[in-house]
Enzyme design. Sequence first.
Site, PDB file in Angstrom:
ATOM      1  CG  ASP A   1      -7.057   0.835   2.720  1.00 34.00           C
ATOM      2  OD1 ASP A   1      -8.092   0.190   2.466  1.00 34.00           O
ATOM      3  OD2 ASP A   1      -6.540   1.611   1.908  1.00 34.00           O
ATOM      4  CB  SER A   2      -4.585  -1.848  -0.299  1.00 32.35           C
ATOM      5  OG  SER A   2      -5.509  -0.871  -0.719  1.00 32.35           O
TER       6      SER A   2
ATOM      7  CE1 TYR B   1      -2.191  -4.792  -0.774  1.00 35.36           C
ATOM      8  CE2 TYR B   1      -3.966  -5.551   0.655  1.00 35.36           C
ATOM      9  CZ  TYR B   1      -2.643  -5.195   0.487  1.00 35.36           C
ATOM     10  OH  TYR B   1      -1.786  -5.241   1.539  1.00 35.36           O
ATOM     11  N   GLY B   2      -6.741  -4.182  -5.613  1.00 39.39           N
ATOM     12  CA  GLY B   2      -7.967  -4.506  -6.358  1.00 39.39           C
ATOM     13  C   GLY B   2      -7.747  -5.074  -7.751  1.00 39.39           C
TER      14      GLY B   2
ATOM     15  CB  CYS C   1      -8.778  -2.903   1.990  1.00 40.43           C
ATOM     16  SG  CYS C   1      -8.548  -3.401   0.288  1.00 40.43           S
ATOM     17  CG  ASN C   2     -15.035  -2.324   0.126  1.00 41.68           C
ATOM     18  OD1 ASN C   2     -16.145  -2.731   0.406  1.00 41.68           O
ATOM     19  ND2 ASN C   2     -14.665  -1.076   0.385  1.00 41.68           N
TER      20      ASN C   2
ATOM     21  CD  GLU D   1      -4.146   6.205  -3.718  1.00 45.36           C
ATOM     22  OE1 GLU D   1      -3.142   6.843  -3.386  1.00 45.36           O
ATOM     23  OE2 GLU D   1      -4.604   5.268  -3.040  1.00 45.36           O
TER      24      GLU D   1
ATOM     25  CB  CYS E   1     -13.553   0.980  -3.713  1.00 50.29           C
ATOM     26  SG  CYS E   1     -11.847   1.555  -3.738  1.00 50.29           S
ATOM     27  CB  THR E   2     -11.821   2.707   1.523  1.00 50.59           C
ATOM     28  OG1 THR E   2     -10.691   2.126   0.908  1.00 50.59           O
ATOM     29  CG2 THR E   2     -12.433   1.770   2.524  1.00 50.59           C
ATOM     30  CG  HIS E   3      -9.386   5.035  -3.103  1.00 47.99           C
ATOM     31  ND1 HIS E   3      -9.005   3.798  -2.678  1.00 47.99           N
ATOM     32  CD2 HIS E   3      -8.254   5.766  -3.191  1.00 47.99           C
ATOM     33  CE1 HIS E   3      -7.686   3.783  -2.526  1.00 47.99           C
ATOM     34  NE2 HIS E   3      -7.209   4.950  -2.827  1.00 47.99           N
TER      35      HIS E   3
END
Lengths: 246, 246
Positions: B7-8, B39-40, B70-71, B150, B180-182
């Site tokens: 992942d980023s 990264y997004g 990461c998407n 975050e 998005c994984t968040h």
Amino acid sequence: MRVGVFDSGAGGLTVAKSLLQTPLFDEIIYYGDTARVPYGIKDSNTIIRYGLEAIEFFNNFDIDLLITACNTVSAYALNDMREVASYPVYGVIEPGIWALEKKGINKDANILIIATRATINSKRYQIEIAKKGFKNIMALQTGMLVPIVEEGIFEGKVLEAMLEYYFKDIATPDAIILGCTHFPLIAKSIKNFFHNKPILIHSGEAIVEYLLSLGYKKLPKTPSMQIYASDNVKNLRTIAKKWLSQ
Amino acid sequence: MRVGVFDSGAGGLTVAKSLLQTPLFDEIIYYGDTARVPYGIKDSNTIIRYGLEAIEFFNNFDIDLLITACNTVSAYALNDMREVASYPVYGVIEPGIWALEKKGINKDANILIIATRATINSKRYQIEIAKKGFKNIMALQTGMLVPIVEEGIFEGKVLEAMLEYYFKDIATPDAIILGCTHFPLIAKSIKNFFHNKPILIHSGEAIVEYLLSLGYKKLPKTPSMQIYASDNVKNLRTIAKKWLSQ
């Protein structure tokens, strides 16, 4: 004279803007490390490495001095950058503190420093301001304001909710150090939040005044400016057009 | 079997969590590129380069397959990564769309995709979902939710102001792809905003179900997990402790 302006991304454009408004140089070479932005959430060793890599970038240009617009880089990497550079390297922290004194702010005044996590954790502002005899210093990491500014939100509900989140338990300060180059873009909202009472210290204005105090002279002509980025440079140039006209 | 999860930054921990809850592997090697997160907001070439460098990182480990949590990386770099890797590489977009079908969502349903700017701009979700016959697809970049997660904000006024900012003009969707994984960490608040009506698609749950459908078997024992980062790994391990217990 040709000045390099280095920033982690777009934030340093607020410093470049001050150099356009008060011309001290003929040319500005702006470099934003947009491929790795933001720095303020990252580790000190990483930030130092990125600072040194910026010096390598500027080796391709024949600059006479470098301004590190990014507070986070100024806090961690300035000495290392100075060691390898063949020209003077200025950060924004020393000028910011110099401006605080210059504005005649009382040593008993409440000083609030707002900046990214990394800048606050470096304690550079806190230590240097305390050395000048200021007694009431508060430091607050307000890193979430960075992506909000990047999004182009300079006022309104989202920003107000965020300011409320960060400042709700804080007494109105006499002076606020905008310890991140993004923050001048929301200076008005920050000042409003505290009923327009605090004096705000802006890195771009501070570095210009500081350089003038060192003997750099005001030129009659607006400098030319070139913009480079480690990532999509078009994107940065679009932001520049928007921000520099704010 | 040993799986790599890339992942980023910290976001992919929500995918790792699903792999801990439904064990398919003996060992998880998690790598977050925290020195360059997020990264997004970055350019496609940069994202591809970072994806390929992740493959280099995993060359030090003898992994049997790699999951790109990461998407954004899944949207841009998957093919390039597959070309150079000596093991299968899975992204999260294909499994997410597979899950959408698996849940039996009507082809006339309103599907909302929320993701970073880069993921939305890639149009990967939009194109692939349309190919499956879904007719009402809306894509929205909601990148500011990433730094909020975050920061550890999973509910409350700041998040509500942000959801209002993004969703105020949007009719309640039938399904939302958390692209998005968040976002699984704020799934509850997102669902609440839409009166608990939409079905939410979660990358971690989707990839687990997808791998099961491919013949991977559920193991009796929770996998061991190692965490690596390109920046301060302590920081990531602290976040992992917090998030994995959410």
